[in-house]
Design a protein around this motif. Sequence first.
Motif, PDB file in Angstrom:
ATOM      1  N   GLY A  27       2.064  -2.819  -3.841  1.00  0.00           N
ATOM      2  CA  GLY A  27       2.399  -1.811  -4.837  1.00  0.00           C
ATOM      3  C   GLY A  27       1.869  -2.155  -6.212  1.00  0.00           C
ATOM      4  O   GLY A  27       1.351  -1.290  -6.934  1.00  0.00           O
ATOM      5  N   GLU A  28       1.984  -3.415  -6.598  1.00  0.00           N
ATOM      6  CA  GLU A  28       1.487  -3.847  -7.904  1.00  0.00           C
ATOM      7  C   GLU A  28      -0.025  -3.668  -7.992  1.00  0.00           C
ATOM      8  O   GLU A  28      -0.554  -3.284  -9.044  1.00  0.00           O
ATOM      9  CB  GLU A  28       1.865  -5.310  -8.135  1.00  0.00           C
ATOM     10  CG  GLU A  28       3.367  -5.523  -8.330  1.00  0.00           C
ATOM     11  CD  GLU A  28       3.755  -6.992  -8.353  1.00  0.00           C
ATOM     12  OE1 GLU A  28       2.856  -7.846  -8.117  1.00  0.00           O
ATOM     13  OE2 GLU A  28       4.926  -7.293  -8.597  1.00  0.00           O
ATOM     14  N   PRO A  31      -2.221   1.287 -10.263  1.00  0.00           N
ATOM     15  CA  PRO A  31      -3.196   1.926 -11.159  1.00  0.00           C
ATOM     16  C   PRO A  31      -3.944   3.107 -10.543  1.00  0.00           C
ATOM     17  O   PRO A  31      -4.467   3.953 -11.273  1.00  0.00           O
ATOM     18  CB  PRO A  31      -4.162   0.780 -11.499  1.00  0.00           C
ATOM     19  CG  PRO A  31      -3.364  -0.468 -11.310  1.00  0.00           C
ATOM     20  CD  PRO A  31      -2.470  -0.162 -10.157  1.00  0.00           C
ATOM     21  N   TYR A  32      -3.994   3.201  -9.213  1.00  0.00           N
ATOM     22  CA  TYR A  32      -4.693   4.318  -8.578  1.00  0.00           C
ATOM     23  C   TYR A  32      -3.906   5.618  -8.655  1.00  0.00           C
ATOM     24  O   TYR A  32      -4.475   6.707  -8.547  1.00  0.00           O
ATOM     25  CB  TYR A  32      -4.982   4.000  -7.106  1.00  0.00           C
ATOM     26  CG  TYR A  32      -5.967   2.881  -6.901  1.00  0.00           C
ATOM     27  CD1 TYR A  32      -7.254   2.944  -7.418  1.00  0.00           C
ATOM     28  CD2 TYR A  32      -5.614   1.752  -6.156  1.00  0.00           C
ATOM     29  CE1 TYR A  32      -8.167   1.916  -7.211  1.00  0.00           C
ATOM     30  CE2 TYR A  32      -6.525   0.710  -5.946  1.00  0.00           C
ATOM     31  CZ  TYR A  32      -7.791   0.804  -6.477  1.00  0.00           C
ATOM     32  OH  TYR A  32      -8.687  -0.217  -6.269  1.00  0.00           O
ATOM     33  N   GLY A  33      -2.586   5.532  -8.838  1.00  0.00           N
ATOM     34  CA  GLY A  33      -1.757   6.728  -8.972  1.00  0.00           C
ATOM     35  C   GLY A  33      -1.927   7.698  -7.819  1.00  0.00           C
ATOM     36  O   GLY A  33      -1.897   7.318  -6.645  1.00  0.00           O
ATOM     37  N   HIS A  57       5.491   4.482   1.211  1.00  0.00           N
ATOM     38  CA  HIS A  57       5.606   5.691   0.398  1.00  0.00           C
ATOM     39  C   HIS A  57       6.953   5.758  -0.314  1.00  0.00           C
ATOM     40  O   HIS A  57       7.046   6.273  -1.441  1.00  0.00           O
ATOM     41  CB  HIS A  57       5.407   6.924   1.277  1.00  0.00           C
ATOM     42  CG  HIS A  57       5.317   8.195   0.513  1.00  0.00           C
ATOM     43  ND1 HIS A  57       6.278   9.175   0.574  1.00  0.00           N
ATOM     44  CD2 HIS A  57       4.374   8.646  -0.372  1.00  0.00           C
ATOM     45  CE1 HIS A  57       5.941  10.171  -0.218  1.00  0.00           C
ATOM     46  NE2 HIS A  57       4.797   9.883  -0.797  1.00  0.00           N
ATOM     47  N   LYS A  58       7.992   5.241   0.327  1.00  0.00           N
ATOM     48  CA  LYS A  58       9.311   5.237  -0.308  1.00  0.00           C
ATOM     49  C   LYS A  58       9.284   4.462  -1.622  1.00  0.00           C
ATOM     50  O   LYS A  58       9.944   4.842  -2.584  1.00  0.00           O
ATOM     51  CB  LYS A  58      10.344   4.611   0.628  1.00  0.00           C
ATOM     52  CG  LYS A  58      10.642   5.428   1.863  1.00  0.00           C
ATOM     53  CD  LYS A  58      11.655   4.720   2.747  1.00  0.00           C
ATOM     54  CE  LYS A  58      11.956   5.530   4.004  1.00  0.00           C
ATOM     55  NZ  LYS A  58      12.920   4.819   4.907  1.00  0.00           N
ATOM     56  N   ALA A  59       8.507   3.387  -1.658  1.00  0.00           N
ATOM     57  CA  ALA A  59       8.426   2.562  -2.862  1.00  0.00           C
ATOM     58  C   ALA A  59       7.361   3.039  -3.832  1.00  0.00           C
ATOM     59  O   ALA A  59       7.491   2.870  -5.041  1.00  0.00           O
ATOM     60  CB  ALA A  59       8.149   1.105  -2.464  1.00  0.00           C
ATOM     61  N   PHE A  60       6.291   3.663  -3.307  1.00  0.00           N
ATOM     62  CA  PHE A  60       5.143   4.011  -4.137  1.00  0.00           C
ATOM     63  C   PHE A  60       5.161   5.449  -4.665  1.00  0.00           C
ATOM     64  O   PHE A  60       4.443   5.766  -5.612  1.00  0.00           O
ATOM     65  CB  PHE A  60       3.840   3.827  -3.355  1.00  0.00           C
ATOM     66  CG  PHE A  60       3.574   2.428  -2.855  1.00  0.00           C
ATOM     67  CD1 PHE A  60       4.405   1.363  -3.188  1.00  0.00           C
ATOM     68  CD2 PHE A  60       2.485   2.167  -2.027  1.00  0.00           C
ATOM     69  CE1 PHE A  60       4.167   0.083  -2.712  1.00  0.00           C
ATOM     70  CE2 PHE A  60       2.229   0.898  -1.554  1.00  0.00           C
ATOM     71  CZ  PHE A  60       3.076  -0.148  -1.896  1.00  0.00           C
ATOM     72  N   SER A  61       5.941   6.333  -4.056  1.00  0.00           N
ATOM     73  CA  SER A  61       5.910   7.750  -4.446  1.00  0.00           C
ATOM     74  C   SER A  61       6.284   8.010  -5.904  1.00  0.00           C
ATOM     75  O   SER A  61       5.743   8.953  -6.503  1.00  0.00           O
ATOM     76  CB  SER A  61       6.810   8.579  -3.521  1.00  0.00           C
ATOM     77  OG  SER A  61       8.147   8.118  -3.562  1.00  0.00           O
ATOM     78  N   PRO A  62       7.171   7.212  -6.538  1.00  0.00           N
ATOM     79  CA  PRO A  62       7.493   7.487  -7.947  1.00  0.00           C
ATOM     80  C   PRO A  62       6.282   7.463  -8.872  1.00  0.00           C
ATOM     81  O   PRO A  62       6.280   8.136  -9.905  1.00  0.00           O
ATOM     82  CB  PRO A  62       8.492   6.374  -8.300  1.00  0.00           C
ATOM     83  CG  PRO A  62       9.163   6.053  -7.008  1.00  0.00           C
ATOM     84  CD  PRO A  62       8.059   6.166  -5.985  1.00  0.00           C
TER      85      PRO A  62
END
Length: 237
Positions: free
Chosen positions: A149-150, A154-156, A170-175
């Motif tokens: 995730g880190e 930056p790719y958003g 996705h649960k962690a990255f969707s925000p």
Amino acid sequence: MLVLGIDSSAVAASAAVAEDGRLLGEFYMNTKQTHSQTLLPMVQGLLQSLGKSPGDFHRFAVTHGPGSFTGVRIGVSCVKGLAFPHNTPCCGLSTLEAIAYGGLGQEGAILCAVMDARCGQVYNALFQAQGGTLRRLTGDRALSIQQLGEECRPYGERLLLLGDGAALCHKAFSPWGARLAPEAQRYQRASSVALLACEETRPACSPAELVPVYLRLPQAERELKQRMEQKQGGISL
């Protein structure tokens, strides 16, 4: 070039035939039966439907890892068995590259192929869809979801998650905008394996040289190593 592709690196198994970059047929199964029960009958049924025999093929291709240790071994063993009689060239492909192939139509997207490796880790590689081809951005690796995730934040919204670990990430990255690939495009398929192996520049090897590629030791070996380290740590000199 006529190519048979096989994938048994995860829960589902599939076999596909492609010729000169055109998919001729694919069999896919996602059942609770083991791959040792389903894979060869599936290959035999596909070849029979297409009127082909193993001796007709110019290449055999298989996802050689990462993935289920047992599943990967079954797939590699199946391809070696088919290839040995005629010494047919073999292609071992990264399971993560086969996953990323599902997002090839997403021009400019950063394709994050991710498999659940358990123990708090995922198998991952990053690719970019560019001009109808995959451009690899990282090697295959095992890392934590937090580390991934880190790196990917930056790719958003450019980041597209694929693979059986995609929903988990996705649960962690969707925000911060990461997108989840549609179900139909999310997983590795033998059709991707066969089409990738049709590329003339794709390296091939002899059946004897084809081997699984693991990013981690099997669980039994990891547990044995841990016990040995604990035992050695308890010895006082």
